[in-house]
Each structure stands twice: as structure tokens, then as C-alpha cells.
Write an enzyme that holds these catalytic residues in place. Structure first.
Site, PDB file in Angstrom:
ATOM      1  N   GLU A   1      -3.632  -0.066   7.875  1.00 38.85           N
ATOM      2  CA  GLU A   1      -2.627   0.493   8.801  1.00 38.85           C
ATOM      3  C   GLU A   1      -2.806   0.025  10.266  1.00 38.85           C
ATOM      4  O   GLU A   1      -3.874   0.200  10.675  1.00 38.85           O
ATOM      5  CB  GLU A   1      -2.464   1.955   9.012  1.00 38.85           C
ATOM      6  CG  GLU A   1      -1.910   2.732   7.778  1.00 38.85           C
ATOM      7  CD  GLU A   1      -1.632   4.115   7.843  1.00 38.85           C
ATOM      8  OE1 GLU A   1      -1.484   4.889   9.211  1.00 38.85           O
ATOM      9  OE2 GLU A   1      -1.717   4.769   7.073  1.00 38.85           O
TER      10      GLU A   1
ATOM     11  N   ASN B   1      -7.354   2.030   9.711  1.00 41.34           N
ATOM     12  CA  ASN B   1      -6.200   2.297  10.227  1.00 41.34           C
ATOM     13  C   ASN B   1      -6.416   2.308  12.034  1.00 41.34           C
ATOM     14  O   ASN B   1      -7.517   3.154  12.201  1.00 41.34           O
ATOM     15  CB  ASN B   1      -5.673   3.939   9.853  1.00 41.34           C
ATOM     16  CG  ASN B   1      -5.326   3.803   8.389  1.00 41.34           C
ATOM     17  OD1 ASN B   1      -5.285   2.690   7.658  1.00 41.34           O
ATOM     18  ND2 ASN B   1      -4.861   4.962   7.819  1.00 41.34           N
TER      19      ASN B   1
ATOM     20  N   ARG C   1       0.889  -1.218   0.036  1.00 40.59           N
ATOM     21  CA  ARG C   1       0.071  -0.070  -0.002  1.00 40.59           C
ATOM     22  C   ARG C   1       0.869   1.058  -0.044  1.00 40.59           C
ATOM     23  O   ARG C   1       1.522   1.417   0.850  1.00 40.59           O
ATOM     24  CB  ARG C   1      -1.006   0.160   1.074  1.00 40.59           C
ATOM     25  CG  ARG C   1      -1.721   1.239   1.373  1.00 40.59           C
ATOM     26  CD  ARG C   1      -2.715   1.064   2.490  1.00 40.59           C
ATOM     27  NE  ARG C   1      -3.311   2.603   2.545  1.00 40.59           N
ATOM     28  CZ  ARG C   1      -3.367   3.299   3.582  1.00 40.59           C
ATOM     29  NH1 ARG C   1      -2.415   3.164   4.508  1.00 40.59           N
ATOM     30  NH2 ARG C   1      -3.964   4.712   3.472  1.00 40.59           N
TER      31      ARG C   1
ATOM     32  N   GLU D   1      -7.413   8.808   5.874  1.00 38.00           N
ATOM     33  CA  GLU D   1      -7.893   9.560   7.265  1.00 38.00           C
ATOM     34  C   GLU D   1      -8.358  10.867   7.095  1.00 38.00           C
ATOM     35  O   GLU D   1      -7.599  11.825   7.297  1.00 38.00           O
ATOM     36  CB  GLU D   1      -6.716   9.375   7.882  1.00 38.00           C
ATOM     37  CG  GLU D   1      -6.136   7.983   8.422  1.00 38.00           C
ATOM     38  CD  GLU D   1      -4.978   7.965   9.269  1.00 38.00           C
ATOM     39  OE1 GLU D   1      -4.562   9.028   9.896  1.00 38.00           O
ATOM     40  OE2 GLU D   1      -4.621   6.883  10.038  1.00 38.00           O
TER      41      GLU D   1
ATOM     42  N   HIS E   1      -2.807  10.942   0.576  1.00 36.48           N
ATOM     43  CA  HIS E   1      -2.130  10.816   1.717  1.00 36.48           C
ATOM     44  C   HIS E   1      -1.381  12.108   2.225  1.00 36.48           C
ATOM     45  O   HIS E   1      -0.226  12.373   2.549  1.00 36.48           O
ATOM     46  CB  HIS E   1      -1.204   9.633   1.848  1.00 36.48           C
ATOM     47  CG  HIS E   1      -1.091   9.015   3.110  1.00 36.48           C
ATOM     48  ND1 HIS E   1      -1.239   7.620   3.607  1.00 36.48           N
ATOM     49  CD2 HIS E   1      -0.733   9.586   4.392  1.00 36.48           C
ATOM     50  CE1 HIS E   1      -0.864   7.487   4.765  1.00 36.48           C
ATOM     51  NE2 HIS E   1      -0.679   8.509   5.331  1.00 36.48           N
TER      52      HIS E   1
ATOM     53  N   TYR F   1      -4.469   2.058  15.613  1.00 35.35           N
ATOM     54  CA  TYR F   1      -3.228   1.890  16.409  1.00 35.35           C
ATOM     55  C   TYR F   1      -3.620   1.459  17.936  1.00 35.35           C
ATOM     56  O   TYR F   1      -2.659   1.032  18.688  1.00 35.35           O
ATOM     57  CB  TYR F   1      -2.499   3.122  16.276  1.00 35.35           C
ATOM     58  CG  TYR F   1      -1.959   3.218  14.810  1.00 35.35           C
ATOM     59  CD1 TYR F   1      -0.658   2.542  14.531  1.00 35.35           C
ATOM     60  CD2 TYR F   1      -2.724   3.728  14.093  1.00 35.35           C
ATOM     61  CE1 TYR F   1      -0.105   2.860  13.329  1.00 35.35           C
ATOM     62  CE2 TYR F   1      -2.203   3.929  12.761  1.00 35.35           C
ATOM     63  CZ  TYR F   1      -0.840   3.565  12.477  1.00 35.35           C
ATOM     64  OH  TYR F   1      -0.250   3.529  11.109  1.00 35.35           O
TER      65      TYR F   1
HETATM   66  C1  FCB Z   1      -1.638   7.295  10.320  1.00 42.40           C
HETATM   67  C2  FCB Z   1      -0.969   8.195   8.952  1.00 42.40           C
HETATM   68  C3  FCB Z   1       0.208   7.266   8.625  1.00 42.40           C
HETATM   69  C4  FCB Z   1       1.297   7.254   9.780  1.00 42.40           C
HETATM   70  C5  FCB Z   1       0.725   6.257  11.153  1.00 42.40           C
HETATM   71  C6  FCB Z   1       1.427   6.393  12.130  1.00 42.40           C
HETATM   72  O1  FCB Z   1      -2.446   8.423  10.927  1.00 42.40           O
HETATM   73  O2  FCB Z   1      -1.902   7.734   8.186  1.00 42.40           O
HETATM   74  O3  FCB Z   1       0.921   8.128   7.621  1.00 42.40           O
HETATM   75  O4  FCB Z   1       1.676   8.577  10.222  1.00 42.40           O
HETATM   76  O5  FCB Z   1      -0.478   7.004  11.323  1.00 42.40           O
END
Ligand code: FCB
Length: 439
Positions: free
Chosen positions: A344, A291, A76, A165, A120, A293
Site C-alpha cells: 500500500e 504499507n 490486492r 497491519e 484486513h 504513506y
Molecule cells: C492502511 C489500511 C488501509 C487504508 C490505508 C489508508 O492503514 O491498511 O485499509 O485505510 O491505511
């Protein structure tokens, strides 16, 4: 315990143009808002810029070989709008377009599926000078840029993402001012939410008009917003937070209207919406990229941070893999969604290069393993997840944090541009090969 994934599961890694390419002003590339922002003193940690970054523009062939040696099934990446259209619209910069053509051909030559993102975050500065995303004409320019890319690459690239995003674009860039272009204005931010959604809808229409066989989607940043306990007061605060933020994109995309809570949160900053916009936005999609985290935890007083007893990454993000499973189940129940890709997921930790040159990044490896297992659980629960992309293939320019945060499964020595596969990368390679995660 062994967790086996379906044979077609798309294991990949992700990057973004500004974070890795460098060559910021080469071969006719135009300036982007991230060039302008990173060149403005005080905006980025240590004054870092993406001028060179991972020098991927010159080293893409080696990087593709590296991906091949890891056994990635998909990659990607994003294309830089000002690299192909320096002014945002108008004359095409052929060397820029040729770069992506060569990248795609190199990927296909080693059987890696290109998964392309059109935006992006690196808007052409020329369009920002006319008001950027606040100005509706940028939406039409974006649809034209999408069409240009599909005409050139649509015969070989099957997966097309409009935006990465949009929430971060609107709020980090225009309300909090931490990202380019650095506005701090809620009125602008909310208008941009709407304009990005309109631009998405127009681009989906433009792409489909050229080639109706492509897979088209959008990538949203979605972190579960969870209550710290079952107490009704905690649940109510978490629920309110979810509705105010997460529904802003999910509702118009998948239900065709804004949520009442999103209107309330916008208040006097409610954007201008033109007739037909909501239908324009709610295009049928082939996939939703997520995405993810971390999560955000709430009690009756508001956000709980830090969460007692939890592990945190270098970004200050809590490690809580089970929240990803809960999130996937939640959105799957609340919306009629197309197939999902985790576009992500990953972690920044401080890496140390051992005397043997190896990077024993046990915490990143463990983070990935926990999240793979939770994705597997979610699939067993009935959520249609088709693939997973680690953020990131390479250590890279982490926006306002510059090079101070390393997310790569491959280390980049920014002095020499040497790439060293970390333990997590070697482990990921074995996961892909066996299509299994062992616990
Ligand atoms: C996301 C972004 C990516 C990267 C990660 C850690 O928000 O899409 O570019 O910075 O965080």
C-alpha cells in the site's frame, strides 16, 4: 529522466473487503466487528458505515473490467471472514465462498494476478463476543479459516497474506479505541500483538500443509522514524521510537525473538507467551508486504509535527517520498528479509470534479510519481522489491473517517456508484503499459 522497472515488476492496486464490498448482511454473511462498530453512534465521521460502501459485492465484474482497462497486473484484496464463516468457525456460508471464487475467476480471465489478504480487520463479531484476539482460541479459528480458503482458492490464488497491519489491529483497535472493537486497554493490546503473531504462524503452517507451492507473507505498516538532525539527542529519540514500535513485529517474525526495547515499552503489559510460540511465529516467509504513506520525524523533545515547509495530505500525513527509500534500505540491512512488495502507498486529497467530469488530481499523481522513483532508487541500492500496489483502486470507506477521505485513483460517486478514472489513474495506466516512470 526515465526510470525503467524490471519486466516482471507487479504493478497493482489494493482494496479491502469492508472498505468496498457493502452487502454487509446479504446472502448469509455474519456480522463483523466493523459492522458493529460503524453501527455504534459516534464512532465514524458523519455516521458513515460500510453497509453499501462501493457496492463491490454486486459490481465486482464491472470493477474487474475497470482494472483491466487500467492494465493492472495484480489486484490486492481481502476476503471477509464473516462472509464465509458467519460464526467465525463452524458452518461455511457457501454463497460467501462462491463470491470470492467468482472474483478470482474474473481476475484470472483477464490476466490479473490475485493477491489475497485473509485478514484486513473485519473479525467475525461472534468471535469478538468470546474475547476476540485477546482469546487465544481465535488464533486456532484463524488458522482453520485460512485452511478453508486455501482449499477452495489455492489452485488459482498464488499470493496469500495472513494479516494486514497487525500493529493497527492491536493498537488502533485496542489501545486508542479509534478502530473496532474500540478497546482502550494496553494489557489487551499487547496480548493481541502476540496473539496475532501466533495466529500468523499457525496460518502459515496450515497453508503450507495444504499447498507447499504458494507464496505466503504478511503485511506490516512501516513508516520510517527519523531524526530531525544529526544531533545525538535527536537521533536517540528517533531510534528509541523505532525500537519501541517497529521492532515489535519485525523482530519476532525475522529474528525469532522480541526486542528488549519492545519488552521495556510493554512493561507490566507484557503478554503471556506460551512455550514454542516464538518458533511458531518465525515461519519462513516468501514475501514481506510494506504499507507506507509517510514518515515520523523526531527531535530531542519528541515528534516534530507539522514539519516546517512540508506538504501534507488530507490525512494529516507528511509527504516525504525519500523516506521510503531510506526505510527500505534500513530494514534490508537490519533483517534477513524475503522479497518485498509495497502493498500500500497512496494519498488522500480533496478531489474536485471538473465541468467536463474529469478529476485533475495533480497532487496525487505527483505523490505516486515521487514514490515510484524512490522505490526505483531503493531497487538500485539493492533492495529486492518485486511489486507495488497503489492504495487505492477506488475511493472507499476510510475506517473511522468514513467516506470523507478519498484515496482512489478512481473516483466513486456514492450516490450513483459511478466510477470515474482520475488523472492519476490514467497516468498510472501509462506507467504500467510502458513499465517506466518519466520525470
Ligand atoms: C492502511 C489500511 C488501509 C487504508 C490505508 C489508508 O492503514 O491498511 O485499509 O485505510 O491505511
Amino acid at each position: 529522466m526515465t526510470y525503467e522497472f524490471p519486466p516482471s515488476f507487479l504493478w497493482g492496486a489494493a482494496t479491502a473487503a469492508y472498505q468496498i464490498e457493502g452487502a454487509w448482511n446479504e446472502d448469509g454473511k455474519g456480522e463483523s466487528i466493523w459492522d458493529r462498530f460503524s453501527h455504534t453512534p459516534g464512532k465514524i465521521t458523519d455516521g458513515d458505515t460500510g453497509d453499501i460502501a462501493c457496492d463491490h459485492y454486486h459490481r465486482f465484474q464491472d470493477d474487474v473490467s475497470l482494472m483491466r482497462s487500467l492494465g493492472l497486473k495484480a489486484y490486492r484484496f481481502s476476503t471477509s471472514w464473516p462472509r464465509v464463516l458467519p460464526g467465525g468457525r463452524g458452518p461455511v456460508n457457501l454463497p460467501g465462498l462462491d463470491f470470492y471464487d467468482r472474483l478470482v475467476d474474473s481476475l484470472l480471465a483477464v490476466n490479473i494476478e490475485p493477491f489475497l489478504t485473509l485478514y484486513h480487520w473485519d473479525l467475525p463479531q461472534a468471535l469478538q463476543d468470546e474475547g476476540g484476539w485477546e482469546n487465544r482460541t481465535t488464533c486456532y479459528a484463524f488458522a482453520d479459516y485460512a485452511a478453508l480458503m486455501v482449499k477452495r482458492l489455492g489452485d488459482r490464488v498464488k499470493y496469500w497474506t495472513t494479516f494486514n497491519e497487525p500493529g493497527v489491529v492491536a493498537f488502533d483497535g485496542n489501545l486508542y479505541g479509534q478502530h473496532a472493537p474500540g478497546n482502550k486497554d494496553p494489557k489487551i493490546a499487547y496480548q493481541i500483538v502476540h496473539n496475532l503473531l501466533v495466529a500468523h504462524g499457525l496460518a502459515v503452517q496450515a497453508i503450507r500443509a495444504i499447498n507447499s507451492n504458494l507464496q505466503v507473507g504478511i503485511v506490516l505498516d512501516i513508516w520510517n522514524q527519523e531524526p530531525a538532525s544529526d544531533a545525538p539527542e535527536d537521533v536517540a529519540v528517533a531510534e528509541q521510537a523505532w525500537q519501541n514500535y517497529q521492532t515489535i513485529f519485525l523482530h519476532p517474525l525475522f529474528r525469532g525473538h522480541y526486542h528488549a526495547a519492545a519488552y521495556a515499552a510493554a512493561g507490566e503489559n507484557m503478554p503471556k507467551i506460551q512455550d514454542g510460540d516464538l518458533a511458531r511465529i518465525a515461519q519462513k516467509l516468501d514475501y514481506l508486504g510494506i504499507n507506507n504513506y509517510s514518515r515520523i520525524l523526531y527531535n530531542a523533545q519528541g515528534q516534530v509535527a507539522p514539519v516546517p515547509g512540508s506538504e501534507y495530505t488530507e490525512m494529516g500525513w507528511e509527504v516525504c517520498a525519500p523516506a521510503l527509500r531510506r526505510l527500505l534500505n534500513r530494514i534490508n540491512q537490519e533483517y534477513r528479509l524475503p522479497p518485498i512488495y509495497i502493498t500500500e502507498n497512496g494519498a488522500a486529497f480533496k478531489d474536485e470534479v471538473g465541468p467536463n467530469g474529469k478529476i485533475h488530481d495533480a497532487r496525487r499523481l505527483d505523490y505516486l510519481k515521487q514514490h515510484f522513483i524512490q522505490v526505483h532508487h531503493a531497487m538500485q541500492d539493492g533492495v529486492d522489491v518485486r511489486g507495488y500496489f497503489v492504495w487505492s483502486l477506488l475511493d472507499n470507506f476510510e475506517w473511522a473517517h468514513g467516506f470523507s477521505k478519498r484515496f482512489g485513483i478512481v473516483r466513486v460517486d456514492y450516490e450513483t456508484q459511478e466510477r470515474i478514472v482520475k488523472d492519476s489513474g490514467e497516468w498510472y495506466s501509462r506507467v504500467i503499459k510502458s513499465n517506466c516512470v518519466e520525470e
